[in-house]
Design a protein around this motif. Structure first.
Motif, PDB file in Angstrom:
ATOM      1  N   MET B   1      17.521  10.961 -11.987  1.00  0.00           N
ATOM      2  CA  MET B   1      18.394  10.272 -11.025  1.00  0.00           C
ATOM      3  C   MET B   1      17.599   9.251 -10.211  1.00  0.00           C
ATOM      4  N   LEU B   2      16.541   9.737  -9.546  1.00  0.00           N
ATOM      5  CA  LEU B   2      15.686   8.827  -8.779  1.00  0.00           C
ATOM      6  C   LEU B   2      14.272   8.884  -9.343  1.00  0.00           C
ATOM      7  N   GLN B   3      13.770   7.711  -9.689  1.00  0.00           N
ATOM      8  CA  GLN B   3      12.385   7.642 -10.148  1.00  0.00           C
ATOM      9  C   GLN B   3      11.650   6.628  -9.300  1.00  0.00           C
ATOM     10  N   ILE B   4      10.600   7.092  -8.631  1.00  0.00           N
ATOM     11  CA  ILE B   4       9.796   6.197  -7.819  1.00  0.00           C
ATOM     12  C   ILE B   4       8.450   6.060  -8.518  1.00  0.00           C
ATOM     13  N   LYS B   5       8.086   4.805  -8.802  1.00  0.00           N
ATOM     14  CA  LYS B   5       6.858   4.584  -9.568  1.00  0.00           C
ATOM     15  C   LYS B   5       5.918   3.698  -8.776  1.00  0.00           C
ATOM     16  N   ASN B   6       4.756   4.233  -8.450  1.00  0.00           N
ATOM     17  CA  ASN B   6       3.684   3.483  -7.792  1.00  0.00           C
ATOM     18  C   ASN B   6       4.199   2.616  -6.646  1.00  0.00           C
ATOM     19  N   LEU B   7       4.981   3.228  -5.770  1.00  0.00           N
ATOM     20  CA  LEU B   7       5.659   2.462  -4.715  1.00  0.00           C
ATOM     21  C   LEU B   7       4.719   2.158  -3.545  1.00  0.00           C
ATOM     22  N   HIS B   8       4.578   0.850  -3.283  1.00  0.00           N
ATOM     23  CA  HIS B   8       3.842   0.400  -2.102  1.00  0.00           C
ATOM     24  C   HIS B   8       4.846  -0.308  -1.195  1.00  0.00           C
ATOM     25  N   ALA B   9       4.816  -0.009   0.083  1.00  0.00           N
ATOM     26  CA  ALA B   9       5.735  -0.691   1.001  1.00  0.00           C
ATOM     27  C   ALA B   9       5.040  -0.903   2.328  1.00  0.00           C
ATOM     28  N   SER B  10       5.407  -2.011   2.993  1.00  0.00           N
ATOM     29  CA  SER B  10       4.778  -2.293   4.283  1.00  0.00           C
ATOM     30  C   SER B  10       5.811  -2.744   5.297  1.00  0.00           C
ATOM     31  N   VAL B  11       5.466  -2.611   6.565  1.00  0.00           N
ATOM     32  CA  VAL B  11       6.307  -3.113   7.646  1.00  0.00           C
ATOM     33  C   VAL B  11       5.409  -3.949   8.552  1.00  0.00           C
ATOM     34  N   ASP B  12       5.896  -5.137   8.914  1.00  0.00           N
ATOM     35  CA  ASP B  12       5.110  -6.077   9.715  1.00  0.00           C
ATOM     36  C   ASP B  12       3.706  -6.274   9.132  1.00  0.00           C
ATOM     37  N   GLY B  13       3.625  -6.307   7.825  1.00  0.00           N
ATOM     38  CA  GLY B  13       2.333  -6.579   7.184  1.00  0.00           C
ATOM     39  C   GLY B  13       1.399  -5.381   7.087  1.00  0.00           C
ATOM     40  N   ILE B  14       1.839  -4.239   7.619  1.00  0.00           N
ATOM     41  CA  ILE B  14       0.977  -3.048   7.548  1.00  0.00           C
ATOM     42  C   ILE B  14       1.475  -2.137   6.434  1.00  0.00           C
ATOM     43  N   GLU B  15       0.594  -1.816   5.499  1.00  0.00           N
ATOM     44  CA  GLU B  15       1.022  -0.989   4.378  1.00  0.00           C
ATOM     45  C   GLU B  15       1.158   0.468   4.822  1.00  0.00           C
ATOM     46  N   ILE B  16       2.338   1.035   4.574  1.00  0.00           N
ATOM     47  CA  ILE B  16       2.588   2.422   4.965  1.00  0.00           C
ATOM     48  C   ILE B  16       2.592   3.325   3.727  1.00  0.00           C
ATOM     49  N   LEU B  17       3.290   2.876   2.695  1.00  0.00           N
ATOM     50  CA  LEU B  17       3.315   3.647   1.450  1.00  0.00           C
ATOM     51  C   LEU B  17       2.318   3.034   0.484  1.00  0.00           C
ATOM     52  N   LYS B  18       1.459   3.874  -0.042  1.00  0.00           N
ATOM     53  CA  LYS B  18       0.340   3.344  -0.832  1.00  0.00           C
ATOM     54  C   LYS B  18       0.317   3.939  -2.234  1.00  0.00           C
ATOM     55  N   GLY B  19       1.439   3.798  -2.925  1.00  0.00           N
ATOM     56  CA  GLY B  19       1.482   4.269  -4.302  1.00  0.00           C
ATOM     57  C   GLY B  19       2.118   5.638  -4.439  1.00  0.00           C
ATOM     58  N   ILE B  20       3.412   5.695  -4.198  1.00  0.00           N
ATOM     59  CA  ILE B  20       4.146   6.958  -4.313  1.00  0.00           C
ATOM     60  C   ILE B  20       4.721   7.086  -5.718  1.00  0.00           C
ATOM     61  N   ASN B  21       4.588   8.249  -6.290  1.00  0.00           N
ATOM     62  CA  ASN B  21       5.246   8.559  -7.561  1.00  0.00           C
ATOM     63  C   ASN B  21       6.058   9.836  -7.362  1.00  0.00           C
ATOM     64  N   LEU B  22       7.324   9.750  -7.731  1.00  0.00           N
ATOM     65  CA  LEU B  22       8.202  10.896  -7.485  1.00  0.00           C
ATOM     66  C   LEU B  22       9.416  10.798  -8.389  1.00  0.00           C
ATOM     67  N   GLU B  23       9.838  11.922  -8.940  1.00  0.00           N
ATOM     68  CA  GLU B  23      11.074  11.906  -9.711  1.00  0.00           C
ATOM     69  C   GLU B  23      11.971  13.045  -9.233  1.00  0.00           C
ATOM     70  N   ILE B  24      13.204  12.684  -8.917  1.00  0.00           N
ATOM     71  CA  ILE B  24      14.181  13.698  -8.506  1.00  0.00           C
ATOM     72  C   ILE B  24      15.307  13.690  -9.530  1.00  0.00           C
ATOM     73  N   LYS B  25      15.560  14.841 -10.127  1.00  0.00           N
ATOM     74  CA  LYS B  25      16.648  14.939 -11.109  1.00  0.00           C
ATOM     75  C   LYS B  25      17.896  15.524 -10.442  1.00  0.00           C
ATOM     76  N   ALA B  26      19.015  15.326 -11.100  1.00  0.00           N
ATOM     77  CA  ALA B  26      20.274  15.870 -10.571  1.00  0.00           C
ATOM     78  C   ALA B  26      20.139  17.385 -10.415  1.00  0.00           C
ATOM     79  N   GLY B  27      20.640  17.884  -9.315  1.00  0.00           N
ATOM     80  CA  GLY B  27      20.615  19.325  -9.075  1.00  0.00           C
ATOM     81  C   GLY B  27      19.357  19.807  -8.370  1.00  0.00           C
ATOM     82  N   GLU B  28      18.369  18.926  -8.210  1.00  0.00           N
ATOM     83  CA  GLU B  28      17.115  19.346  -7.600  1.00  0.00           C
ATOM     84  C   GLU B  28      17.049  19.054  -6.117  1.00  0.00           C
TER      85      GLU B  28
END
Lengths: 480, 248
Positions: B1-28
């Protein structure tokens, strides 16, 4: 769509009423002097007392100075470059619409105010004022059955001189302020309502003002008198074509409520406000005041101010009768380069008088929106109470919101409460609603709709609909 | 259902997420735990599409579609719901008005007929019991003057009404007393089903006494440093986040 774009599309709906109607005019020469005033009075066939009233006001006006204290900025107005009387050439017959220029009837039709008998608004009597004159008043016969007089002020001056003589200038004296004095000298038309003793007016009364002539000013005068135990709800709407020149609108509205009488006055003001760069638009310099002369009387002002380049108006109530009530509910929206300095005055003179002020200002673009209010408690006003709320909402970061509350109390038993907030439509609020599935535009509409709700619920149904549309808010019914 | 691959995200130029990997399947049910400032709340906001956060790298796939560039409302109508840590107040807008507009926006998206106010009223009343809420709440302005517990219950009510496929619960347990925690947890348990995924962001283990996670992930400085079953949460509770060791 970026946040700013969505906000803009909500608050900057194109002006829909900016068309001009081609009619032939009977214009007076530009400028103002005693001869012009005599010509106006003569053209209207007025009795002598009216001419005297005008001339006295004019002479007063000459000695007065245009006020500079409002928080607005505009180049000086050349009062000698304005046409003070401008009437469509075809003169209407009083009881028939057949004689009204079809182009004018069509104009009101386009504005959503049909004047033809078969298409009349349900249960709303309309007086249509086109530039300087009233062109039609609907439902007169039906109102007359109830004893209610509803006609143009020009007719009233001729047909009911005693009532006019008694009440005109009794609430807003001719020398009250610069613009009121000017209006008293040159007013050309407006509406007169008289509700006799004990009568609840059987329908809403409404005046629809339209400025069409580019060179003329509009100086209308409205007088509403509710005798003992009478009640009436009155609506006022205004639009104007888009012109690159500024036009002056200086109206005076006087309300008189005697013992146990009640007057509810609602306005949706949508004069042309100029273009994005602030070119053109109406200068709306208006004096509105009511007096609760009798005991237990009530006057309630509700205004939705969405137009005009500059708004300068303070609908006020003098609470003279014991236990009388004054209310002021206002939404003022400014955008682009618009400027508004608006609010109210509640003057408590009688015992146990009560007033409520709910003011909501929304500023967007590079506009400036000021609330200015006075609550004054007289020496004899034992137990007087006031409650005021002034909320401002800012959209974007180039606009201004200001609050100037004045409180003067000469009576220690009085209670006065004032609350004020300023908020910005926040990214967080918009995100919250978007996260629930609303698109950005709907999210903004919903937030603004919520902000003005307290005022809009005071509006009569027809007007609430128009006002809601004006703010481009989608109201999907209130059940649930 | 949800697959997060090597997710990097920043706010105001500051990196907060530095490579998230996660998979959530239905029912979990996935619990995301971690110390303050680890990026837990950021993760839920980034998945929901908060405009202040910029995805600089990686993918967020929802049912196979990369949603990283979509607006929050588009993601919401696809079936992603975020229960806010700090629900926002919207004066003058009634709860029922908001929920009806949101519900109908989602129905429109799926080509279903909108409910009129009366039909919606029937529908929403059935959901009130889930979070033991008085019908009076429907007429009150959204979160305006609500207590902390009422706000959180209101989030769960909205979730029940909008019936999302993926629920992101951002510290829904924070600031709740034990009764409110029980009510909110019961609500969540009744809503979750074999076709829904749940991402439960929390600082504390206690909500997991009510809602049993299938997986627990520990977030530290923008990375998932440890994943395990429900027993990992208990381990954290006794040892604290400091003790969790880097697994890579």
């Amino acid at each position: 769509m970026s946040e700013t774009d969505a906000l803009d599309s909500v608050v900057s709906q194109p002006y829909k009423y900016g068309f001009k109607t081609e009619v032939e005019y009977d214009d007076f020469p530009r400028g103002l002097n005693e001869d012009i005033i005599r010509m106006i009075s003569q053209r209207k066939g007025e009795p002598d007392f009216m001419l005297e009233f005008r001339l006295k006001a004019y002479r007063n006006w000459l000695t007065m100075k245009e006020p500079t204290w409002p928080n607005v900025d505009y180049p000086p107005v050349d009062y000698n470059n304005i046409i003070y009387y401008s009437a469509p050439k075809k003169k209407p017959k009083l009881d028939s619409l057949d004689e009204v220029d079809p182009a004018i009837l069509e104009t009101y039709e386009k504005l959503g105010i049909p004047l033809h008998e078969q298409k009349l608004l349900q249960n709303v009597a309309v007086d249509a004022v086109f530039d300087s004159v009233s062109v039609a008043t609907t439902f007169r016969a039906k109102l007359a059955e109830a004893g209610v007089i509803f006609c143009s002020i020009s007719e009233a001056v001729k047909d009911y001189p005693d009532l006019i003589k008694k009440y005109i200038g009794s609430v807003v004296p001719a020398n009250d302020n610069y613009f009121a004095a000017l209006n008293s000298a040159v007013f050309t038309d407006g509406s007169f309502c008289y509700i006799p003793k004990g009568v609840a007016c059987p329908m809403e009364l409404s005046t629809y003002f339209r400025i069409n002539n580019e060179e003329s000013g509009q100086f209308e005068r409205t007088l509403i008198v509710a005798e003992e135990g009478a009640s009436v709800s009155y609506l006022e709407g205004c639009t104007a074509p888009m012109f690159s020149k500024n036009q002056l609108h200086a109206a005076v509205v006087e309300l008189v409520a005697l013992d146990n009488a009640e007057i509810k006055y609602s306005t949706v003001q949508n004069w042309y406000s100029g273009d994005k760069n602030g070119v053109g638009g109406i200068y709306n310099f208006v004096t509105k005041r009511g007096i609760c002369r009798g005991v237990n009387s009530k006057i309630s002002w509700t205004q939705v101010e969405t137009g005009s380049a500059i708004t300068w108006k303070y609908p006020s109530v003098i609470l003279q009768g014991d236990n009388s009530i004054g209310e002021f509910y206002s939404v003022a929206v400014t955008n682009d380069k618009m400027q508004a300095d608006t609010g109210t005055k509640m003057i408590h003179l009688g015992k146990n008088t009560r007033s409520t002020i709910i003011s909501k200002g929304i500023s967007a673009g590079q506009s400036n929106n000021s609330y200015r209010g006075l609550v004054k408690i007289g020496k004899k006003a034992d137990g007087a109470r006031n409650y005021s709320v002034c909320d401002s909402m800012l959209i974007g970061d180039q606009c201004g919101a200001h609050t100037f509350p004045y409180i003067e109390s000469a009576n220690s038993t009085a209670s006065i409460e004032h609350e004020a907030t300023t908020s910005k439509i926040g990214e967080d609020q918009i995100f919250y609603l978007q996260q629930r599935g609303l698109d950005e535009e709907n999210a903004v509409s919903l937030i603004i709709n919520g902000f003005v709700k307290e005022v809009f619920k005071e509006l009569p149904m027809e007007f609430a609909v128009e006002a809601t549309k004006l703010l481009s808010i989608k109201l999907e019914g209130s059940v649930g | 259902m949800l697959q997060i691959k090597n997710l990097h995200a920043s706010v105001d130029g500051i990196e907060i997420l530095k490579g998230i990997n996660l998979e959530i399947k239905a029912g979990e049910v996935h619990a995301i735990m971690g110390p303050n400032g680890s990026g837990k709340s950021t993760l839920s906001k980034v998945v929901a599409g908060h405009p202040a956060y910029e995805v600089t790298q990686g993918e967020i796939l929802f049912e196979g579609t990369d949603i990283a560039e979509l607006d929050a409302d588009e993601r919401a109508r696809m079936g992603i719901f975020l229960a806010f840590q700090y629900p926002v107040e919207i004066p003058g807008v009634s709860n029922s008005m908001l929920m009806r507009q949101a519900y109908n926006a989602i129905r429109r998206e799926h080509g279903e007929e909108e409910l009129d106010p009366l039909e919606f009223d029937d529908y929403v009343h059935k959901k009130l019991d889930l979070v033991e809420m008085d019908p009076k709440f429907l007429d009150r302005s959204v979160n305006d003057g609500f207590s902390g517990g009422e706000k959180k219950r209101n989030e769960i009510l909205q979730m029940a009404v909008l019936n999302p496929k993926l629920a992101l619960l951002d510290e829904t347990d924070s600031g709740l007393d034990i009764d409110a925690l029980r009510i909110v947890s019961n609500g969540i348990n009744q809503i979750k089903s074999s076709d829904k995924g749940v991402m439960l962001v929390t600082h504390y283990q206690r909500i997991l006494n009510y809602i049993t996670p299938d997986y627990v992930h520990v977030l530290k400085a923008g990375r998932i440093v440890k994943s395990g079953g429900k027993e990992l949460a208990l381990e954290l509770e006794s040892q604290g986040y400091e003790e969790v060791e880097e697994i890579r």
